[in-house]
Design a protein around this motif. Structure first.
Motif, PDB file in Angstrom:
ATOM      1  N   SER A  53       0.838  -1.198   0.000  1.00  0.00           N
ATOM      2  CA  SER A  53       0.000   0.000   0.000  1.00  0.00           C
ATOM      3  C   SER A  53       0.876   1.253   0.000  1.00  0.00           C
ATOM      4  O   SER A  53       2.022   1.239   0.433  1.00  0.00           O
ATOM      5  N   THR A  54       0.313   2.350  -0.510  1.00  0.00           N
ATOM      6  CA  THR A  54       0.998   3.641  -0.486  1.00  0.00           C
ATOM      7  C   THR A  54       0.991   4.182   0.940  1.00  0.00           C
ATOM      8  O   THR A  54      -0.009   4.099   1.645  1.00  0.00           O
ATOM      9  N   ILE A  55       2.120   4.755   1.355  1.00  0.00           N
ATOM     10  CA  ILE A  55       2.234   5.268   2.716  1.00  0.00           C
ATOM     11  C   ILE A  55       1.891   6.753   2.725  1.00  0.00           C
ATOM     12  O   ILE A  55       2.580   7.559   2.092  1.00  0.00           O
ATOM     13  N   GLU A  56       0.842   7.113   3.441  1.00  0.00           N
ATOM     14  CA  GLU A  56       0.494   8.523   3.599  1.00  0.00           C
ATOM     15  C   GLU A  56       1.500   9.183   4.541  1.00  0.00           C
ATOM     16  O   GLU A  56       2.018   8.545   5.465  1.00  0.00           O
ATOM     17  N   PRO A  57       1.794  10.493   4.322  1.00  0.00           N
ATOM     18  CA  PRO A  57       2.811  11.171   5.140  1.00  0.00           C
ATOM     19  C   PRO A  57       2.578  11.069   6.640  1.00  0.00           C
ATOM     20  O   PRO A  57       3.526  10.843   7.406  1.00  0.00           O
ATOM     21  N   THR A  58       1.329  11.245   7.099  1.00  0.00           N
ATOM     22  CA  THR A  58       1.084  11.178   8.543  1.00  0.00           C
ATOM     23  C   THR A  58       1.314   9.759   9.062  1.00  0.00           C
ATOM     24  O   THR A  58       1.828   9.568  10.165  1.00  0.00           O
ATOM     25  N   ARG A  59       0.944   8.763   8.272  1.00  0.00           N
ATOM     26  CA  ARG A  59       1.171   7.372   8.650  1.00  0.00           C
ATOM     27  C   ARG A  59       2.658   7.047   8.615  1.00  0.00           C
ATOM     28  O   ARG A  59       3.153   6.271   9.432  1.00  0.00           O
ATOM     29  N   LYS A  60       3.379   7.649   7.687  1.00  0.00           N
ATOM     30  CA  LYS A  60       4.814   7.396   7.568  1.00  0.00           C
ATOM     31  C   LYS A  60       5.537   7.803   8.848  1.00  0.00           C
ATOM     32  O   LYS A  60       6.437   7.091   9.321  1.00  0.00           O
ATOM     33  N   ALA A  89       4.417   7.809  11.902  1.00  0.00           N
ATOM     34  CA  ALA A  89       4.153   6.806  12.941  1.00  0.00           C
ATOM     35  C   ALA A  89       4.924   5.521  12.665  1.00  0.00           C
ATOM     36  O   ALA A  89       5.459   4.890  13.589  1.00  0.00           O
ATOM     37  N   ILE A  90       5.001   5.135  11.399  1.00  0.00           N
ATOM     38  CA  ILE A  90       5.734   3.922  11.032  1.00  0.00           C
ATOM     39  C   ILE A  90       7.212   4.083  11.360  1.00  0.00           C
ATOM     40  O   ILE A  90       7.848   3.176  11.925  1.00  0.00           O
ATOM     41  N   LEU A  91       7.769   5.243  11.046  1.00  0.00           N
ATOM     42  CA  LEU A  91       9.185   5.468  11.333  1.00  0.00           C
ATOM     43  C   LEU A  91       9.457   5.439  12.834  1.00  0.00           C
ATOM     44  O   LEU A  91      10.475   4.900  13.276  1.00  0.00           O
ATOM     45  N   ARG A  92       8.563   6.008  13.634  1.00  0.00           N
ATOM     46  CA  ARG A  92       8.742   5.951  15.085  1.00  0.00           C
ATOM     47  C   ARG A  92       8.734   4.504  15.572  1.00  0.00           C
ATOM     48  O   ARG A  92       9.565   4.096  16.395  1.00  0.00           O
ATOM     49  N   ASP A  93       7.799   3.707  15.048  1.00  0.00           N
ATOM     50  CA  ASP A  93       7.726   2.299  15.428  1.00  0.00           C
ATOM     51  C   ASP A  93       8.999   1.547  15.039  1.00  0.00           C
ATOM     52  O   ASP A  93       9.533   0.740  15.813  1.00  0.00           O
ATOM     53  N   ALA A 147      20.498   1.214  13.963  1.00  0.00           N
ATOM     54  CA  ALA A 147      20.339   1.499  15.388  1.00  0.00           C
ATOM     55  C   ALA A 147      19.772   2.884  15.662  1.00  0.00           C
ATOM     56  O   ALA A 147      19.048   3.072  16.646  1.00  0.00           O
ATOM     57  N   THR A 148      20.088   3.858  14.789  1.00  0.00           N
ATOM     58  CA  THR A 148      19.730   5.253  15.099  1.00  0.00           C
ATOM     59  C   THR A 148      18.880   5.934  14.042  1.00  0.00           C
ATOM     60  O   THR A 148      18.356   7.018  14.279  1.00  0.00           O
ATOM     61  N   ASP A 149      18.763   5.349  12.864  1.00  0.00           N
ATOM     62  CA  ASP A 149      18.082   5.936  11.714  1.00  0.00           C
ATOM     63  C   ASP A 149      18.711   7.250  11.273  1.00  0.00           C
ATOM     64  O   ASP A 149      18.033   8.136  10.749  1.00  0.00           O
ATOM     65  N   THR A 150      20.013   7.384  11.458  1.00  0.00           N
ATOM     66  CA  THR A 150      20.729   8.528  10.912  1.00  0.00           C
ATOM     67  C   THR A 150      21.552   8.088   9.707  1.00  0.00           C
ATOM     68  O   THR A 150      22.053   6.965   9.655  1.00  0.00           O
ATOM     69  N   SER A 151      21.678   8.998   8.757  1.00  0.00           N
ATOM     70  CA  SER A 151      22.393   8.719   7.523  1.00  0.00           C
ATOM     71  C   SER A 151      23.253   9.921   7.190  1.00  0.00           C
ATOM     72  O   SER A 151      22.778  11.058   7.207  1.00  0.00           O
ATOM     73  N   ASN A 152      24.510   9.659   6.867  1.00  0.00           N
ATOM     74  CA  ASN A 152      25.410  10.740   6.489  1.00  0.00           C
ATOM     75  C   ASN A 152      26.455  10.188   5.527  1.00  0.00           C
ATOM     76  O   ASN A 152      27.370   9.490   5.934  1.00  0.00           O
ATOM     77  N   MET A 153      26.260  10.471   4.248  1.00  0.00           N
ATOM     78  CA  MET A 153      27.230  10.046   3.214  1.00  0.00           C
ATOM     79  C   MET A 153      27.514   8.547   3.322  1.00  0.00           C
ATOM     80  O   MET A 153      28.672   8.121   3.475  1.00  0.00           O
ATOM     81  N   GLN A 154      26.470   7.733   3.200  1.00  0.00           N
ATOM     82  CA  GLN A 154      26.583   6.313   3.519  1.00  0.00           C
ATOM     83  C   GLN A 154      27.698   5.592   2.757  1.00  0.00           C
ATOM     84  O   GLN A 154      28.467   4.827   3.358  1.00  0.00           O
ATOM     85  N   SER A 195      10.055  -6.273  11.701  1.00  0.00           N
ATOM     86  CA  SER A 195       8.739  -5.974  12.266  1.00  0.00           C
ATOM     87  C   SER A 195       7.755  -5.697  11.143  1.00  0.00           C
ATOM     88  O   SER A 195       8.140  -5.472   9.985  1.00  0.00           O
ATOM     89  N   SER A 196       6.468  -5.670  11.467  1.00  0.00           N
ATOM     90  CA  SER A 196       5.459  -5.360  10.450  1.00  0.00           C
ATOM     91  C   SER A 196       5.665  -3.959   9.886  1.00  0.00           C
ATOM     92  O   SER A 196       5.455  -3.722   8.692  1.00  0.00           O
ATOM     93  N   SER A 197       6.107  -3.018  10.730  1.00  0.00           N
ATOM     94  CA  SER A 197       6.363  -1.662  10.234  1.00  0.00           C
ATOM     95  C   SER A 197       7.587  -1.623   9.331  1.00  0.00           C
ATOM     96  O   SER A 197       7.618  -0.891   8.328  1.00  0.00           O
ATOM     97  N   GLU A 198       8.620  -2.396   9.664  1.00  0.00           N
ATOM     98  CA  GLU A 198       9.771  -2.491   8.768  1.00  0.00           C
ATOM     99  C   GLU A 198       9.350  -3.015   7.401  1.00  0.00           C
ATOM    100  O   GLU A 198       9.831  -2.545   6.361  1.00  0.00           O
ATOM    101  N   LEU A 199       8.468  -3.981   7.391  1.00  0.00           N
ATOM    102  CA  LEU A 199       8.032  -4.548   6.113  1.00  0.00           C
ATOM    103  C   LEU A 199       7.294  -3.527   5.268  1.00  0.00           C
ATOM    104  O   LEU A 199       7.339  -3.581   4.035  1.00  0.00           O
ATOM    105  N   VAL A 200       6.620  -2.582   5.902  1.00  0.00           N
ATOM    106  CA  VAL A 200       5.978  -1.503   5.143  1.00  0.00           C
ATOM    107  C   VAL A 200       7.045  -0.653   4.445  1.00  0.00           C
ATOM    108  O   VAL A 200       6.912  -0.295   3.271  1.00  0.00           O
ATOM    109  N   LEU A 201       8.125  -0.342   5.150  1.00  0.00           N
ATOM    110  CA  LEU A 201       9.204   0.440   4.549  1.00  0.00           C
ATOM    111  C   LEU A 201       9.919  -0.359   3.459  1.00  0.00           C
ATOM    112  O   LEU A 201      10.298   0.192   2.422  1.00  0.00           O
TER     113      LEU A 201
END
Length: 410
Positions: free
Chosen positions: A12-19, A21-25, A57-64, A179-185
């Motif tokens: 499914s398409t991820i709506e911005p507001t849902r996105k 919440a998914i990222l927090r999870d 671990a942190t969801d930070t990205s810098n010049m990967q 997790s189920s939220s990871e699978l959405v991403l």
């Protein structure tokens, strides 16, 4: 975790507001997985340099990609969830907006590129700070897990009483179950990959080069918020056998097989790993091309049907589709491998390779896996590569992508 809602969520398409919440999870889930591994192994903290592990671990990205070669930022995660992060020069803003208990510091790089012949001395300054932070947040502890570390740093820590453990094993194990939220991403990354593949197929024609076609995968990935592509695995004609020829300036000819492997890190830092084989130009594939495709298709789908949670890696290898003898020499390097932010644990060896490359373990619900096939005869001039990305569910596995196979060739 049930299959129908899980698969619906990935498509499914991820709506911005849902996105949001998914990222927090996802962030909470991933950090908790790291903490769980630390506690399980009685390790007070882990020092991370691998940019993929830091992202997990942190969801930070810098010049990967650059940071993968240049150890210029690092993070220490403690079993209680506290995070100390040493960020690259003037890049503290990459941590903005994260609900994370983090103490930010400036990174000290002591590679030869950054420090020249002062590398060892700077490593000592670095090491003194690492020891101080460990003892400040974990008094009395003398153990530290590390995912990767250059010799000067390892020598300093060990000299000062810190026992080092294999942090990569801990992180690969943490990353194993999604997790189920990871699978959405993951689903969002796969939809981007499918759009990129679709563009490639629309643009495919005789007379263009392999590089011309490969550029569309990159273009669509970046346009949809993707990040990078790990390999250049696209080949045509006689370059399809053996596999692992990198994309080139070869001009595509009508009737060629065209073979590719996406290895695409898409939106949210998750990898979409899909291989397909097409025919260049109009017309029907030859009998030989169709037979190669039939074998590769059979291998992928037989092994997908075989895969079950609870099955051991060894059992899967023993029961996997038997490659006909003419194609054994050029077999793909593994039967299947884990997939997440990049290729991940496990890598399942062919039975013929088990003694030299195999290791055991057990498939679990929530693992995401790529099922692999390469069929090309030793001394042959053509080959077919197919790969399907799946998730382990209660009663087997389910495809995470609807990217079409050439079923009319069968």
């Amino acid at each position: 975790m049930t299959s129908a809602p899980l698969l619906d969520a990935t498509r499914s398409t991820i709506e911005p507001t849902r996105k949001d919440a998914i990222l927090r999870d996802v962030r909470a889930w991933r950090l908790a997985r790291v903490q769980e591994q630390l506690r399980k192994h009685n390790v007070p903290a882990i020092l991370l340099y691998d940019p993929v592990n830091i992202r997990y671990a942190t969801d930070t990205s810098n010049m990967q990609v650059w940071a993968g070669r240049n150890p210029a930022r690092y993070v220490m995660v403690f079993a209680d969830g506290h995070v100390v992060a040493w960020e690259f020069h003037s890049s503290e803003h990459v941590w903005d907006g994260l609900d994370l208990d983090v103490e930010l510091r400036g990174a000290l790089s002591w590679t030869f590129f950054n420090a020249g012949h002062e590398a060892e001395r700077r490593a000592q300054v670095w090491g003194a700070e690492i020891v101080d932070v460990l003892r400040q947040h974990a008094p009395g502890e003398h153990v530290l897990a590390v995912d990767r570390l250059d010799p000067f740093g390892a020598a300093y820590l060990e000299k000062h009483g810190i026992s080092l453990l294999d942090g990569q094993a801990l992180m690969e194990t943490a990353r194993l179950i999604k997790s189920s939220s990871e699978l959405v991403l993951i689903g969002e990354s796969l939809r981007t990959c499918e759009a990129s593949i679709g563009r490639m197929k629309r643009e495919l024609r005789p007379g263009m080069t392999e590089n011309d076609l490969w550029a569309y995968l990159h273009y669509e990935n970046i346009r949809h918020g993707g990040e990078w592509i790990e390999t250049r695995l696209l080949a045509s004609g006689d370059r399809t056998n053996p596999w692992m020829h990198e994309c080139s300036s070869r001009v595509l000819q009508k009737g060629d097989l065209l073979v590719f492997d996406t290895d695409m890190v898409g939106p949210n830092g998750y990898c979409s790993d899909i291989s397909r084989t097409w025919l260049v130009g109009d017309g029907r594939p030859s009998d030989e091309q169709r037979k190669l495709y039939e074998y590769a298709f059979a291998q992928v789908h037989f092994n997908m049907e075989l895969l079950q949670p609870g099955m051991t890696f060894r059992e899967f290898s023993e029961k996997a589709w038997k490659i006909p003898e003419p194609f054994v020499k050029n077999r793909y390097c593994c039967l299947a491998h884990g997939i997440g932010m990049v290729d991940e644990y496990p890598s399942i060896a062919h039975q013929v390779d088990w003694d030299s490359a195999g290791y055991d373990g057990r498939f679990e619900v929530g693992m995401t896996v790529c099922i692999e096939s390469y069929i090309g005869a030793e001394g042959g001039t053509q080959g077919v590569k197919l790969e399907q990305q799946v998730v382990l569910i209660e009663n087997g596995c389910a495809s995470l992508t609807g990217c079409a196979f050439e079923t009319d060739w069968l």
